[in-house]
Design a protein around this motif. Structure first.
Motif, PDB file in Angstrom:
ATOM      1  N   ARG A 287      58.032  -7.762 -91.055  1.00 31.54           N
ATOM      2  CA  ARG A 287      59.420  -8.187 -91.233  1.00 31.54           C
ATOM      3  C   ARG A 287      59.689  -9.462 -90.431  1.00 31.54           C
ATOM      4  O   ARG A 287      59.158  -9.635 -89.344  1.00 31.54           O
ATOM      5  CB  ARG A 287      60.375  -7.106 -90.732  1.00 31.54           C
ATOM      6  CG  ARG A 287      60.481  -5.877 -91.578  1.00 31.54           C
ATOM      7  CD  ARG A 287      61.373  -4.848 -90.904  1.00 31.54           C
ATOM      8  NE  ARG A 287      62.687  -5.387 -90.588  1.00 31.54           N
ATOM      9  CZ  ARG A 287      63.808  -5.105 -91.252  1.00 31.54           C
ATOM     10  NH1 ARG A 287      63.764  -4.253 -92.255  1.00 31.54           N
ATOM     11  NH2 ARG A 287      64.959  -5.646 -90.913  1.00 31.54           N
TER      12      ARG A 287
ATOM     13  N   ARG B  49      65.476  -8.909 -81.215  1.00 31.72           N
ATOM     14  CA  ARG B  49      65.407  -8.718 -82.658  1.00 31.72           C
ATOM     15  C   ARG B  49      66.791  -8.800 -83.296  1.00 31.72           C
ATOM     16  O   ARG B  49      66.933  -9.293 -84.414  1.00 31.72           O
ATOM     17  CB  ARG B  49      64.757  -7.359 -82.947  1.00 31.72           C
ATOM     18  CG  ARG B  49      64.384  -7.158 -84.386  1.00 31.72           C
ATOM     19  CD  ARG B  49      63.510  -5.938 -84.519  1.00 31.72           C
ATOM     20  NE  ARG B  49      63.265  -5.626 -85.904  1.00 31.72           N
ATOM     21  CZ  ARG B  49      62.483  -4.646 -86.309  1.00 31.72           C
ATOM     22  NH1 ARG B  49      61.867  -3.897 -85.408  1.00 31.72           N
ATOM     23  NH2 ARG B  49      62.309  -4.403 -87.576  1.00 31.72           N
TER      24      ARG B  49
ATOM     25  N   ALA C 210      64.629  -8.654 -93.459  1.00 28.27           N
ATOM     26  CA  ALA C 210      63.522  -7.819 -93.921  1.00 28.27           C
ATOM     27  C   ALA C 210      62.503  -8.584 -94.764  1.00 28.27           C
ATOM     28  O   ALA C 210      61.552  -7.990 -95.267  1.00 28.27           O
ATOM     29  CB  ALA C 210      64.067  -6.638 -94.727  1.00 28.27           C
ATOM     30  N   SER C 211      62.674  -9.899 -94.897  1.00 27.78           N
ATOM     31  CA  SER C 211      61.707 -10.692 -95.663  1.00 27.78           C
ATOM     32  C   SER C 211      60.323 -10.568 -95.047  1.00 27.78           C
ATOM     33  O   SER C 211      60.175 -10.510 -93.830  1.00 27.78           O
ATOM     34  CB  SER C 211      62.125 -12.164 -95.684  1.00 27.78           C
ATOM     35  OG  SER C 211      63.340 -12.331 -96.354  1.00 27.78           O
ATOM     36  N   GLU C 212      59.318 -10.556 -95.902  1.00 25.41           N
ATOM     37  CA  GLU C 212      57.938 -10.406 -95.457  1.00 25.41           C
ATOM     38  C   GLU C 212      57.387 -11.749 -94.979  1.00 25.41           C
ATOM     39  O   GLU C 212      57.528 -12.758 -95.657  1.00 25.41           O
ATOM     40  CB  GLU C 212      57.079  -9.880 -96.611  1.00 25.41           C
ATOM     41  CG  GLU C 212      55.734  -9.380 -96.215  1.00 25.41           C
ATOM     42  CD  GLU C 212      55.770  -8.098 -95.399  1.00 25.41           C
ATOM     43  OE1 GLU C 212      54.771  -7.825 -94.722  1.00 25.41           O
ATOM     44  OE2 GLU C 212      56.781  -7.381 -95.426  1.00 25.41           O
TER      45      GLU C 212
ATOM     46  N   LYS D 220      67.941 -11.120 -86.402  1.00 28.39           N
ATOM     47  CA  LYS D 220      68.622 -10.566 -87.581  1.00 28.39           C
ATOM     48  C   LYS D 220      69.911 -11.324 -87.868  1.00 28.39           C
ATOM     49  O   LYS D 220      70.196 -11.662 -89.018  1.00 28.39           O
ATOM     50  CB  LYS D 220      68.910  -9.080 -87.368  1.00 28.39           C
ATOM     51  CG  LYS D 220      69.594  -8.408 -88.538  1.00 28.39           C
ATOM     52  CD  LYS D 220      69.943  -6.972 -88.215  1.00 28.39           C
ATOM     53  CE  LYS D 220      70.636  -6.255 -89.335  1.00 28.39           C
ATOM     54  NZ  LYS D 220      71.693  -6.978 -90.013  1.00 28.39           N
TER      55      LYS D 220
ATOM     56  N   ASP E 224      62.465 -10.474 -88.839  1.00 29.32           N
ATOM     57  CA  ASP E 224      63.135 -10.285 -87.546  1.00 29.32           C
ATOM     58  C   ASP E 224      62.168  -9.765 -86.487  1.00 29.32           C
ATOM     59  O   ASP E 224      62.195 -10.192 -85.335  1.00 29.32           O
ATOM     60  CB  ASP E 224      64.378  -9.398 -87.668  1.00 29.32           C
ATOM     61  CG  ASP E 224      64.124  -8.044 -88.292  1.00 29.32           C
ATOM     62  OD1 ASP E 224      63.027  -7.809 -88.832  1.00 29.32           O
ATOM     63  OD2 ASP E 224      65.046  -7.206 -88.261  1.00 29.32           O
ATOM     64  N   LYS E 225      61.265  -8.891 -86.881  1.00 25.77           N
ATOM     65  CA  LYS E 225      60.283  -8.372 -85.926  1.00 25.77           C
ATOM     66  C   LYS E 225      59.282  -9.458 -85.521  1.00 25.77           C
ATOM     67  O   LYS E 225      58.933  -9.583 -84.348  1.00 25.77           O
ATOM     68  CB  LYS E 225      59.547  -7.171 -86.516  1.00 25.77           C
ATOM     69  CG  LYS E 225      58.594  -6.542 -85.521  1.00 25.77           C
ATOM     70  CD  LYS E 225      58.049  -5.239 -85.984  1.00 25.77           C
ATOM     71  CE  LYS E 225      57.187  -4.630 -84.891  1.00 25.77           C
ATOM     72  NZ  LYS E 225      56.694  -3.322 -85.253  1.00 25.77           N
TER      73      LYS E 225
END
Length: 89
Positions: free
Chosen positions: A2, A16, A38-40, A20, A4-5
């Motif tokens: 993700r 985080r 949540a985008s990869e 976000k 944000d992560k």
């Protein structure tokens, strides 16, 4: 991983929730497209982050779920531009 992560684990952004919020405010782009929290993120992606006074662009070079001292660098800095705000009149 993700977005944000990744921004937190790579230490580009300290928390985080801040990562976000930036993505929710449409200030983060992956390969030129607006990104959601949540985008990869994949190795080789170019991530642009538009902070208030500077815009940075990085290239993702490594992914890891944990912050570890022996990890290789997680990104290469492509550009770091200082943004001047127009004076208030």
């Amino acid at each position: 991983m993700r977005l944000d992560k990744y921004l937190k684990v790579s230490r580009i952004i300290k928390r985080r929730t801040v990562a976000k919020e930036l993505a929710d405010d449409e200030r983060v782009f992956i390969n030129g497209k607006k990104a959601k929290p949540a985008s990869e993120v994949l190795v080789g992606d170019e991530v642009e982050i538009r902070f208030e006074h500077r815009h940075i662009t990085i290239e993702v070079t490594f992914l890891s779920d944990k912050i570890m001292r022996n990890n290789p660098p997680m990104y290469d800095l492509v550009s770091d531009k200082k943004v001047e705000r127009p004076p208030l009149s």
